[in-house]
Scaffold this motif. Structure first.
Motif, PDB file in Angstrom:
ATOM      1  N   LYS A  55       0.819  -1.216   0.000  1.00  6.92           N
ATOM      2  CA  LYS A  55       0.000   0.000   0.000  1.00  6.92           C
ATOM      3  C   LYS A  55       0.851   1.263   0.000  1.00  6.92           C
ATOM      4  CE  LYS A  55      -0.795   0.294   4.958  1.00  6.92           C
ATOM      5  NZ  LYS A  55      -1.758   0.277   6.029  1.00  6.92           N
ATOM      6  N   THR A  56       2.043   1.224   0.597  1.00  2.00           N
ATOM      7  CA  THR A  56       2.874   2.426   0.560  1.00  2.00           C
ATOM      8  C   THR A  56       3.444   2.660  -0.836  1.00  2.00           C
ATOM      9  OG1 THR A  56       4.624   1.107   1.596  1.00  2.00           O
ATOM     10  CG2 THR A  56       3.437   2.645   3.007  1.00  2.00           C
ATOM     11  N   GLN A  57       3.669   1.592  -1.598  1.00  2.00           N
ATOM     12  CA  GLN A  57       4.098   1.800  -2.981  1.00  2.00           C
ATOM     13  C   GLN A  57       2.929   2.349  -3.799  1.00  2.00           C
ATOM     14  OE1 GLN A  57       5.007  -1.405  -5.790  1.00  2.00           O
ATOM     15  NE2 GLN A  57       6.976  -0.372  -6.127  1.00  2.00           N
ATOM     16  N   ARG A  97       4.002   3.825 -15.956  1.00  2.00           N
ATOM     17  CA  ARG A  97       4.764   3.146 -17.017  1.00  2.00           C
ATOM     18  C   ARG A  97       5.346   1.822 -16.542  1.00  2.00           C
ATOM     19  NH1 ARG A  97       8.144   8.299 -18.804  1.00  2.00           N
ATOM     20  NH2 ARG A  97       7.760   8.671 -16.623  1.00  2.00           N
ATOM     21  N   ILE A  98       5.732   1.736 -15.248  1.00  2.00           N
ATOM     22  CA  ILE A  98       6.291   0.466 -14.765  1.00  2.00           C
ATOM     23  C   ILE A  98       5.278  -0.362 -13.990  1.00  2.00           C
ATOM     24  CG2 ILE A  98       8.659   1.297 -14.701  1.00  2.00           C
ATOM     25  CD1 ILE A  98       8.339   1.439 -11.630  1.00  2.00           C
ATOM     26  N   ALA A  99       4.243   0.261 -13.475  1.00  2.00           N
ATOM     27  CA  ALA A  99       3.275  -0.458 -12.641  1.00  2.00           C
ATOM     28  C   ALA A  99       2.627  -1.612 -13.394  1.00  2.00           C
ATOM     29  CB  ALA A  99       2.205   0.500 -12.127  1.00  2.00           C
ATOM     30  N   GLN A 100       2.317  -1.398 -14.654  1.00  2.00           N
ATOM     31  CA  GLN A 100       1.634  -2.415 -15.441  1.00  2.00           C
ATOM     32  C   GLN A 100       2.562  -3.545 -15.873  1.00  2.00           C
ATOM     33  OE1 GLN A 100      -1.579  -2.136 -15.425  1.00  2.00           O
ATOM     34  NE2 GLN A 100      -1.387  -0.146 -14.452  1.00  2.00           N
ATOM     35  N   ALA A 148      12.241   0.316  -3.962  1.00  2.00           N
ATOM     36  CA  ALA A 148      10.901   0.000  -4.471  1.00  2.00           C
ATOM     37  C   ALA A 148      10.087   1.250  -4.800  1.00  2.00           C
ATOM     38  CB  ALA A 148      10.151  -0.848  -3.455  1.00  2.00           C
ATOM     39  N   ASN A 149      10.269   2.323  -4.037  1.00  2.00           N
ATOM     40  CA  ASN A 149       9.381   3.475  -4.176  1.00  2.00           C
ATOM     41  C   ASN A 149       9.888   4.588  -5.081  1.00  2.00           C
ATOM     42  OD1 ASN A 149       7.038   2.746  -2.604  1.00  2.00           O
ATOM     43  ND2 ASN A 149       8.453   2.677  -0.887  1.00  2.00           N
ATOM     44  N   VAL A 150      11.191   4.772  -5.174  1.00  2.00           N
ATOM     45  CA  VAL A 150      11.695   5.846  -6.046  1.00  2.00           C
ATOM     46  C   VAL A 150      11.303   5.588  -7.506  1.00  2.00           C
ATOM     47  CG1 VAL A 150      13.766   6.990  -6.939  1.00  2.00           C
ATOM     48  CG2 VAL A 150      13.482   6.655  -4.471  1.00  2.00           C
ATOM     49  N   PRO A 151      11.478   4.365  -8.029  1.00  2.00           N
ATOM     50  CA  PRO A 151      10.998   4.142  -9.402  1.00  2.00           C
ATOM     51  C   PRO A 151       9.486   4.370  -9.536  1.00  2.00           C
ATOM     52  CG  PRO A 151      12.501   2.404  -8.767  1.00  2.00           C
ATOM     53  CD  PRO A 151      12.219   3.206  -7.535  1.00  2.00           C
ATOM     54  N   ALA A 152       8.725   4.047  -8.491  1.00  2.00           N
ATOM     55  CA  ALA A 152       7.277   4.283  -8.527  1.00  2.00           C
ATOM     56  C   ALA A 152       6.985   5.765  -8.674  1.00  2.00           C
ATOM     57  CB  ALA A 152       6.625   3.732  -7.258  1.00  2.00           C
ATOM     58  N   VAL A 207      10.088  12.057  -2.967  1.00  2.00           N
ATOM     59  CA  VAL A 207      11.161  11.123  -2.601  1.00  2.00           C
ATOM     60  C   VAL A 207      11.744  11.500  -1.241  1.00  2.00           C
ATOM     61  CG1 VAL A 207      13.490  10.344  -3.214  1.00  2.00           C
ATOM     62  CG2 VAL A 207      11.702  10.427  -4.966  1.00  2.00           C
ATOM     63  N   LEU A 208      11.965  12.788  -0.989  1.00  3.48           N
ATOM     64  CA  LEU A 208      12.502  13.221   0.312  1.00  3.48           C
ATOM     65  C   LEU A 208      11.510  12.920   1.441  1.00  3.48           C
ATOM     66  CD1 LEU A 208      14.244  16.591  -0.622  1.00  3.48           C
ATOM     67  CD2 LEU A 208      15.342  14.419   0.002  1.00  3.48           C
ATOM     68  N   GLY A 209      10.228  13.122   1.185  1.00 10.68           N
ATOM     69  CA  GLY A 209       9.210  12.798   2.190  1.00 10.68           C
ATOM     70  C   GLY A 209       9.190  11.314   2.513  1.00 10.68           C
TER      71      GLY A 209
END
Length: 191
Positions: free
Chosen positions: A19-21, A156-159, A146-150, A38-40
């Motif tokens: 859920k955080t991603q 574009r990457i989620a799918q 895991a989250n920076v690319p998100a 990203v900083l947050g």
């Protein structure tokens, strides 16, 4: 160094589809300002996992080594099973818009991570390895992997991610750690 590498790998895999991603995807789509997001995420994760790591280190001082071995072994197996259950994200977890992009991300991410499987994993890993700094550094890096690319690549990457496969790998690693702990791995660490 093992604590750092294992913590990084487990959390990076467990965070895929978490859920955080999903929150990171939503914040990126809503604000379109990657740097404050990203900083947050980084600061929220450091605070959250710092607390979780301290709790894990504290637990080791309360429980006998034999009991700790069973608690940790069963916890890792439980984490493996929990990893197979898909997370759902509630849009109201990102409701702090009046705080700005950074503030919204910080508060929403910190709250979403409370009681989440990666926070619980941080407690267990800190207890297992008795290495607060390496575990917190590893779990934080895993969250960022895991989250920076998100945040940067969003939909574009989620799918394209095989989320079920990634969850299966993370679950297998958790179960293997649990079984190894129950069978006596880590006895040199005192449990």
């Amino acid at each position: 160094m093992e604590a750092f590498l294992v913590s990084t790998g487990i959390v990076a895999l467990a965070e895929i589809g978490d859920k955080t991603q999903l929150l990171a995807f939503i914040l990126a789509a809503k604000f379109r300002k990657p740097l404050p997001i990203v900083l947050g995420i980084l600061i929220a994760t450091l605070a959250n996992h710092g607390f979780a790591g301290a709790l894990g280190a504290w637990v080791t001082s309360l429980v006998s080594p034999q009991a700790l071995r069973w608690v940790l072994g069963l916890s890792f197996i439980g984490m493996g099973l929990w990893t197979l259950i898909p997370d759902k994200f509630e849009e109201d977890e990102a409701r702090f818009v009046r705080l700005g992009v950074f503030g919204t991300t910080l508060v929403a991410f910190f709250l979403a991570e409370m009681g989440d499987k990666t926070q619980i994993a941080t407690v267990a890993l800190a207890a297992q390895y008795q290495s607060f700094y390496w575990v917190v550094a590893g779990t934080t890096l895993g969250m960022m992997i895991a989250n920076v690319p998100a945040v940067l690549l969003g939909d574009r990457i989620a799918q394209r991610m095989p989320v079920r496969l990634i969850h299966g790998i993370a679950a297998a690693i958790f179960v293997a750690l649990g079984a190894a702990t129950l069978l006596g791995a880590g006895e040199s660490l005192g449990f």
